[in-house]
Design a protein around this motif. Structure first.
Motif, PDB file in Angstrom:
ATOM      1  N   LYS A  67       0.857  -1.188   0.000  1.00 35.32           N
ATOM      2  CA  LYS A  67       0.000   0.000   0.000  1.00 35.32           C
ATOM      3  C   LYS A  67       0.889   1.233   0.000  1.00 35.32           C
ATOM      4  O   LYS A  67       1.727   1.394   0.896  1.00 35.32           O
ATOM      5  N   VAL A  68       0.744   2.076  -1.020  1.00 37.79           N
ATOM      6  CA  VAL A  68       1.472   3.337  -1.046  1.00 37.79           C
ATOM      7  C   VAL A  68       0.771   4.292  -0.085  1.00 37.79           C
ATOM      8  O   VAL A  68      -0.406   4.625  -0.262  1.00 37.79           O
ATOM      9  N   VAL A  69       1.490   4.722   0.948  1.00 38.43           N
ATOM     10  CA  VAL A  69       0.887   5.520   2.015  1.00 38.43           C
ATOM     11  C   VAL A  69       1.314   6.976   1.978  1.00 38.43           C
ATOM     12  O   VAL A  69       0.788   7.795   2.741  1.00 38.43           O
ATOM     13  N   GLY A  70       2.266   7.319   1.103  1.00 37.55           N
ATOM     14  CA  GLY A  70       2.701   8.706   1.030  1.00 37.55           C
ATOM     15  C   GLY A  70       3.525   8.981  -0.206  1.00 37.55           C
ATOM     16  O   GLY A  70       4.233   8.101  -0.704  1.00 37.55           O
ATOM     17  N   VAL A  71       3.411  10.218  -0.697  1.00 36.68           N
ATOM     18  CA  VAL A  71       4.186  10.678  -1.854  1.00 36.68           C
ATOM     19  C   VAL A  71       4.755  12.044  -1.504  1.00 36.68           C
ATOM     20  O   VAL A  71       4.009  12.938  -1.092  1.00 36.68           O
ATOM     21  N   SER A  72       6.072  12.209  -1.653  1.00 39.08           N
ATOM     22  CA  SER A  72       6.670  13.525  -1.433  1.00 39.08           C
ATOM     23  C   SER A  72       7.096  14.134  -2.755  1.00 39.08           C
ATOM     24  O   SER A  72       7.467  13.424  -3.691  1.00 39.08           O
ATOM     25  N   ASP A  73       7.014  15.476  -2.820  1.00 39.55           N
ATOM     26  CA  ASP A  73       7.371  16.198  -4.040  1.00 39.55           C
ATOM     27  C   ASP A  73       7.705  17.629  -3.657  1.00 39.55           C
ATOM     28  O   ASP A  73       6.832  18.494  -3.610  1.00 39.55           O
ATOM     29  N   SER A  74       8.973  17.887  -3.386  1.00 37.10           N
ATOM     30  CA  SER A  74       9.382  19.231  -2.980  1.00 37.10           C
ATOM     31  C   SER A  74       9.270  20.229  -4.122  1.00 37.10           C
ATOM     32  O   SER A  74       9.191  21.439  -3.893  1.00 37.10           O
ATOM     33  N   ALA A  75       9.246  19.746  -5.377  1.00 36.62           N
ATOM     34  CA  ALA A  75       9.117  20.634  -6.529  1.00 36.62           C
ATOM     35  C   ALA A  75       7.679  21.086  -6.744  1.00 36.62           C
ATOM     36  O   ALA A  75       7.425  22.049  -7.476  1.00 36.62           O
ATOM     37  N   GLY A  76       6.733  20.397  -6.132  1.00 42.27           N
ATOM     38  CA  GLY A  76       5.330  20.791  -6.231  1.00 42.27           C
ATOM     39  C   GLY A  76       4.738  20.632  -7.616  1.00 42.27           C
ATOM     40  O   GLY A  76       3.839  21.387  -8.011  1.00 42.27           O
ATOM     41  N   ARG A  77       5.170  19.615  -8.348  1.00 43.37           N
ATOM     42  CA  ARG A  77       4.664  19.435  -9.709  1.00 43.37           C
ATOM     43  C   ARG A  77       3.731  18.234  -9.849  1.00 43.37           C
ATOM     44  O   ARG A  77       2.657  18.342 -10.435  1.00 43.37           O
ATOM     45  N   TYR A  91       3.055  15.068   0.430  1.00 42.65           N
ATOM     46  CA  TYR A  91       3.912  15.876   1.292  1.00 42.65           C
ATOM     47  C   TYR A  91       4.881  16.694   0.448  1.00 42.65           C
ATOM     48  O   TYR A  91       5.366  16.231  -0.586  1.00 42.65           O
ATOM     49  N   VAL A  92       5.183  17.892   0.927  1.00 44.58           N
ATOM     50  CA  VAL A  92       6.272  18.674   0.351  1.00 44.58           C
ATOM     51  C   VAL A  92       7.590  18.242   0.970  1.00 44.58           C
ATOM     52  O   VAL A  92       8.618  18.196   0.303  1.00 44.58           O
ATOM     53  N   SER A  93       7.545  17.873   2.251  1.00 40.08           N
ATOM     54  CA  SER A  93       8.742  17.487   2.993  1.00 40.08           C
ATOM     55  C   SER A  93       8.842  15.963   3.121  1.00 40.08           C
ATOM     56  O   SER A  93       7.942  15.318   3.657  1.00 40.08           O
ATOM     57  N   THR A  94       9.946  15.413   2.641  1.00 37.29           N
ATOM     58  CA  THR A  94      10.178  13.978   2.807  1.00 37.29           C
ATOM     59  C   THR A  94      10.348  13.621   4.277  1.00 37.29           C
ATOM     60  O   THR A  94       9.856  12.582   4.733  1.00 37.29           O
ATOM     61  N   THR A  95      11.024  14.471   5.040  1.00 39.28           N
ATOM     62  CA  THR A  95      11.235  14.201   6.465  1.00 39.28           C
ATOM     63  C   THR A  95       9.909  14.083   7.192  1.00 39.28           C
ATOM     64  O   THR A  95       9.694  13.151   7.993  1.00 39.28           O
TER      65      THR A  95
END
Length: 342
Positions: A32-42, A56-60
């Motif tokens: 199950k994919v429970v999270g996706v991070s993307d600091s570039a916001g695309r 999330y914007v923040s991977t941490t």
């Protein structure tokens, strides 16, 4: 892991390879994919909607809140060591896109930390899963000489994909060699089964006018005298029908294998001195192998197995890349890649 379902996260989804993973992730009943991070916001919000998970914007922040069992890591090359370090610190097994960093020393440090705690880390050196490797293995013996050419589309495609950092050597580490050539460095090293001790190279940035190379040609020599040449570039007039120019020729111990449009031609010496010839079908489109990579690493990590390709192989390939860039900058002098692994 809850009820046998592995909690997976996608780190930095704005990467042109990330979509190649998604169908295989969705096909797994035990994931199950429970999270996706993307600091570039695309792309993060769209990908998160696809999987019905948080963006999330923040991977941490994502790692702290979601507590994943496994991670697929993308992102800018310059950021990869820090992203990997965060996972090693939390003892989260992961797969990370090549080249895993800008410098061999960065990958060596990651490898040492991961190995010290027995953490699973895989790298998609995708030709290890290919029809090409299977046919060359079937041809028998070690590689005596190999020549590989992979000319991809122009660098503007990275601007269209929303990853302009790929054209900045301070963020990407270089151009087609660090991006594409690592696959053929790894394939040559795997088949030759002999340490690479000398690298010489020449490159040009004349055509595209960018700080990364347009095209580069490198020569590899092993301690046993096996020779390899690799040429890669961002020069091909690509479109949806044809994305690249790819060809190779490999002399194995008793055969000669050469790419053809419809597969691989293998000409072999028989015991009586005659020559046999056989055409083997082969899929050269590497995108086809990424779903198999996803399945492979999820199964390996669940079984506690060693990855089929990991940081050790990425380290070896990146050392050759650094040696080649140094050689090209100094007029083609021979450089020992092992100096970057010390």
């Amino acid at each position: 892991m809850v009820d046998g379902i592995k909690r997976v996260v996608v780190i930095e989804s704005t990467h042109w390879h990330a979509p190649l993973y998604y169908s295989a992730l969705q096909a797994r009943d035990d994931v199950k994919v429970v999270g996706v991070s993307d600091s570039a916001g695309r792309t993060g919000e769209e990908v998160a909607r696809r999987f019905g998970c948080n963006h999330y914007v923040s991977t941490t922040e994502m790692l702290e809140r979601e507590r994943p069992d496994f991670a697929f890591v993308f992102g800018r090359h310059v950021d990869m060591p820090n992203l990997a370090s965060a996972l090693i610190e939390r003892r989260i097994p992961f797969a990370i896109e090549k080249p895993c960093g800008l410098h061999t020393a960065d990958v060596l440090a990651l490898r040492q930390r991961a190995e010290a705690i027995g953490l699973y880390v895989a790298v998609p050196l995708i030709f290890r899963l290919s029809d090409t490797l299977a046919v060359l293995r079937e041809a028998g013996g070690t590689l005596e000489q190999g020549s590989f050419r992979f000319i991809a589309g122009p660098p503007q495609r990275y601007l269209a994909a929303g990853v302009p950092w790929m054209l900045d050597p301070d963020l990407a580490g270089g151009g087609p060699l660090i991006n594409l050539g690592v696959h053929f460095i790894d394939l040559f090293a795997l088949l030759a089964d002999d340490p690479i001790v000398s690298v010489s190279a020449g490159s040009s940035s004349r055509m595209n006018g960018l700080p990364i190379e347009d095209v580069i040609s490198i020569r590899l020599l092993t301690s046993g005298g096996r020779l390899g040449t690799i040429e890669c570039g961002y020069l091909f007039p690509s479109d949806a029908a044809l994305q690249r120019d790819f060809e190779f020729a490999c002399r194995m111990e008793r055969s000669y294998c050469v790419s053809r449009e419809d597969g691989i031609l293998v000409r072999s010496w028989q015991e009586d001195g005659s020559v046999s010839a056989k055409r083997h079908p082969a899929r050269f489109e590497t995108d086809l192998y990424y779903p198999e990579f996803v399945r492979r690493v999820l199964d390996e990590s669940a079984a506690g197995a060693v990855p089929f390709a990991g940081l050790a192989e990425a380290q070896r390939a990146l050392a050759v890349v650094e040696a080649a860039y140094l050689s090209a900058a100094q007029g083609g002098i021979a450089v020992d890649p092992r100096t970057f692994e010390a």
